[in-house]
Write a protein that holds these residues in place. Sequence first.
Motif, PDB file in Angstrom:
ATOM      1  N   LEU A 273     -15.525 -63.378 -14.479  1.00 34.95           N
ATOM      2  CA  LEU A 273     -14.956 -62.048 -14.319  1.00 34.95           C
ATOM      3  C   LEU A 273     -13.724 -61.832 -15.190  1.00 34.95           C
ATOM      4  O   LEU A 273     -13.554 -60.768 -15.805  1.00 34.95           O
ATOM      5  N   ILE A 274     -12.857 -62.851 -15.276  1.00 37.70           N
ATOM      6  CA  ILE A 274     -11.568 -62.650 -15.955  1.00 37.70           C
ATOM      7  C   ILE A 274     -11.590 -63.029 -17.433  1.00 37.70           C
ATOM      8  O   ILE A 274     -10.684 -62.641 -18.176  1.00 37.70           O
ATOM      9  N   GLU A 275     -12.618 -63.772 -17.881  1.00 37.14           N
ATOM     10  CA  GLU A 275     -12.633 -64.232 -19.279  1.00 37.14           C
ATOM     11  C   GLU A 275     -12.512 -63.105 -20.294  1.00 37.14           C
ATOM     12  O   GLU A 275     -11.743 -63.226 -21.264  1.00 37.14           O
ATOM     13  N   PRO A 276     -13.232 -61.971 -20.158  1.00 40.60           N
ATOM     14  CA  PRO A 276     -13.069 -60.900 -21.153  1.00 40.60           C
ATOM     15  C   PRO A 276     -11.647 -60.352 -21.216  1.00 40.60           C
ATOM     16  O   PRO A 276     -11.160 -59.993 -22.289  1.00 40.60           O
ATOM     17  N   LEU A 277     -10.961 -60.278 -20.064  1.00 43.39           N
ATOM     18  CA  LEU A 277      -9.599 -59.757 -20.037  1.00 43.39           C
ATOM     19  C   LEU A 277      -8.600 -60.777 -20.570  1.00 43.39           C
ATOM     20  O   LEU A 277      -7.560 -60.406 -21.131  1.00 43.39           O
TER      21      LEU A 277
ATOM     22  N   GLY B 211     -23.706 -61.405  -2.872  1.00 46.28           N
ATOM     23  CA  GLY B 211     -23.548 -62.730  -3.456  1.00 46.28           C
ATOM     24  C   GLY B 211     -22.979 -62.757  -4.854  1.00 46.28           C
ATOM     25  O   GLY B 211     -22.763 -63.835  -5.416  1.00 46.28           O
ATOM     26  N   VAL B 212     -22.701 -61.595  -5.469  1.00 48.72           N
ATOM     27  CA  VAL B 212     -22.154 -61.541  -6.817  1.00 48.72           C
ATOM     28  C   VAL B 212     -20.712 -61.058  -6.740  1.00 48.72           C
ATOM     29  O   VAL B 212     -20.417 -60.036  -6.110  1.00 48.72           O
ATOM     30  N   ILE B 213     -19.775 -61.780  -7.394  1.00 49.93           N
ATOM     31  CA  ILE B 213     -18.360 -61.433  -7.356  1.00 49.93           C
ATOM     32  C   ILE B 213     -18.083 -60.309  -8.360  1.00 49.93           C
ATOM     33  O   ILE B 213     -18.399 -60.429  -9.544  1.00 49.93           O
ATOM     34  N   PHE B 214     -17.482 -59.217  -7.862  1.00 50.72           N
ATOM     35  CA  PHE B 214     -17.198 -58.061  -8.713  1.00 50.72           C
ATOM     36  C   PHE B 214     -15.704 -57.775  -8.828  1.00 50.72           C
ATOM     37  O   PHE B 214     -15.316 -56.870  -9.567  1.00 50.72           O
ATOM     38  N   GLY B 215     -14.870 -58.519  -8.110  1.00 50.95           N
ATOM     39  CA  GLY B 215     -13.436 -58.294  -8.214  1.00 50.95           C
ATOM     40  C   GLY B 215     -12.679 -59.467  -7.632  1.00 50.95           C
ATOM     41  O   GLY B 215     -13.208 -60.223  -6.810  1.00 50.95           O
TER      42      GLY B 215
ATOM     43  N   VAL C  40     -11.418 -56.074 -11.734  1.00 55.05           N
ATOM     44  CA  VAL C  40     -12.647 -55.489 -11.205  1.00 55.05           C
ATOM     45  C   VAL C  40     -13.637 -55.374 -12.353  1.00 55.05           C
ATOM     46  O   VAL C  40     -13.271 -54.973 -13.461  1.00 55.05           O
ATOM     47  N   ASN C  41     -14.872 -55.762 -12.101  1.00 53.63           N
ATOM     48  CA  ASN C  41     -15.915 -55.677 -13.121  1.00 53.63           C
ATOM     49  C   ASN C  41     -15.968 -54.261 -13.692  1.00 53.63           C
ATOM     50  O   ASN C  41     -16.008 -53.287 -12.941  1.00 53.63           O
TER      51      ASN C  41
ATOM     52  N   GLY D  43     -10.725 -51.708  -6.754  1.00 51.66           N
ATOM     53  CA  GLY D  43      -9.377 -52.176  -7.089  1.00 51.66           C
ATOM     54  C   GLY D  43      -8.394 -51.846  -5.993  1.00 51.66           C
ATOM     55  O   GLY D  43      -7.550 -52.677  -5.615  1.00 51.66           O
ATOM     56  N   GLU D  44      -8.486 -50.643  -5.456  1.00 50.47           N
ATOM     57  CA  GLU D  44      -7.583 -50.238  -4.388  1.00 50.47           C
ATOM     58  C   GLU D  44      -7.847 -51.034  -3.109  1.00 50.47           C
ATOM     59  O   GLU D  44      -6.913 -51.392  -2.383  1.00 50.47           O
ATOM     60  N   ARG D  45      -9.115 -51.326  -2.845  1.00 49.24           N
ATOM     61  CA  ARG D  45      -9.446 -52.136  -1.668  1.00 49.24           C
ATOM     62  C   ARG D  45      -8.845 -53.531  -1.782  1.00 49.24           C
ATOM     63  O   ARG D  45      -8.324 -54.078  -0.812  1.00 49.24           O
ATOM     64  N   ILE D  46      -8.945 -54.123  -2.983  1.00 54.55           N
ATOM     65  CA  ILE D  46      -8.356 -55.456  -3.183  1.00 54.55           C
ATOM     66  C   ILE D  46      -6.840 -55.388  -3.012  1.00 54.55           C
ATOM     67  O   ILE D  46      -6.235 -56.262  -2.374  1.00 54.55           O
TER      68      ILE D  46
END
Length: 436
Positions: free
Chosen positions: A306-310, A338-342, A362-363, A372-375
């Motif tokens: 998730l974070i590699e592109p950023l 089962g897939v992490i999106f944030g 967030v993906n 993002g706001e939920r996190i």
Amino acid sequence: MENAIQFVQWLRSVAPYIHAFRGKTFVVAFPGELVRAGALPVLAHDLSLLHALGIKVVLVHGSRPQVEEQLGLRNLSARYHNGLRITDAAAMECVKEAAGELRLDIEAAFSQGLPNTPMAHAAIRIISGNFVTARPIGVIDGVDLEFTGIARRIAYETIHPILSAGGLVLLSPLGFSPTGEAFNLTMEDVAVSAATALRADKLIFITETPLLSDSQGYEVRELTAHQADILLHHGNLPADIAFYLQHCVKATRAGVPRVHMVPHNLDGAALLEIFTHDGVGTMISTENLETLREATIEDVGGILKLIEPLEADGTLVKRGRELIEREIEYFSVIEHDGVIFGCAALYPFPAEKMAEMACLTVNPEVQSQGDGERILKHMENRARAAGFDKLFVLTTRTAHWFLKRGFVHASVDALPKDRQHMYNWQRKSQVLIKQL
């Protein structure tokens, strides 16, 4: 070049679904209206693609408009009771005629091997037979439904080897009794019975109805079986949508993990529903599939992806796998099926009663949907529960987003002493603080 990059990004985004669904069993049910609308060839292409990806596919077709057409040709009137067709001997002949024609049309659609189509070089064998044992519904409210029946048993022990050998199985809305009688069934009943008996991973209804919406007109993308029951209890749904939804709930109660209602008037609807995060229809599940929770060591790979592109474009500070493994207790993740999106991390500074929120990601596929706001709210609650009074972030590109959510600009001197010593003056990140 831009198209090539988009293609690579798309392929990477669907790869987790391809991996997760290989070898799984999907029951796909579609109404006669889809065939009448001329959408059968496209559906055959899409389901052939699922087959090519290693998914075991069972088809169930409906035939209501085709039966109506046959009745019309014979100058017969359709009769119904509580939404079910009363199938007398003459109507039963129409049912058989319609089912036979549809079976031939479906087999022909899956036999296309035209170049430059998804069916090119495909050699798919679609197999049908007397796989459904049925019984008559009988008399309801004093009305004899005659040859209208319900499914009693699906020959799963025969169907499983066919699927394992690479065949597709086609089920018609017809069932047979041990005494040799044929009964007219609903497509929805056969589909639920098949998905239950085969322990299918998904049941997908490709419907002639619009996308499910609530009383305010908002689209409903996901429901638990309990929420669907409440929606049905209120009685505000159109009869055809309610009929589908009743069978979706029945399937989940019988152990089918995911049931989908997807409108057929959208090109590629089945693929979009299966291979995108939010889909294009309504999914009914036993429980809510999206969870926001504290991370575990098993989540490290998903967080890294998730974070590699950023990290690559400089938005985030680079973190190696070892660092994330050591600090995994600080992370929280949001996952869907089962897939992490944030994700985000919360680093404590107890002496100053402050905490740093870092690595909020967030993906891109699901941004602008509130994750993002939920996190952020989740991390604020974690900080409060740990006894912290302030939450701070360091950012180079997203200050405006945090300012809109109650953070204010601050100087580096406002940071905890230990964090001041680690401040990267080359990045010159903006400091934002929120009072909890």
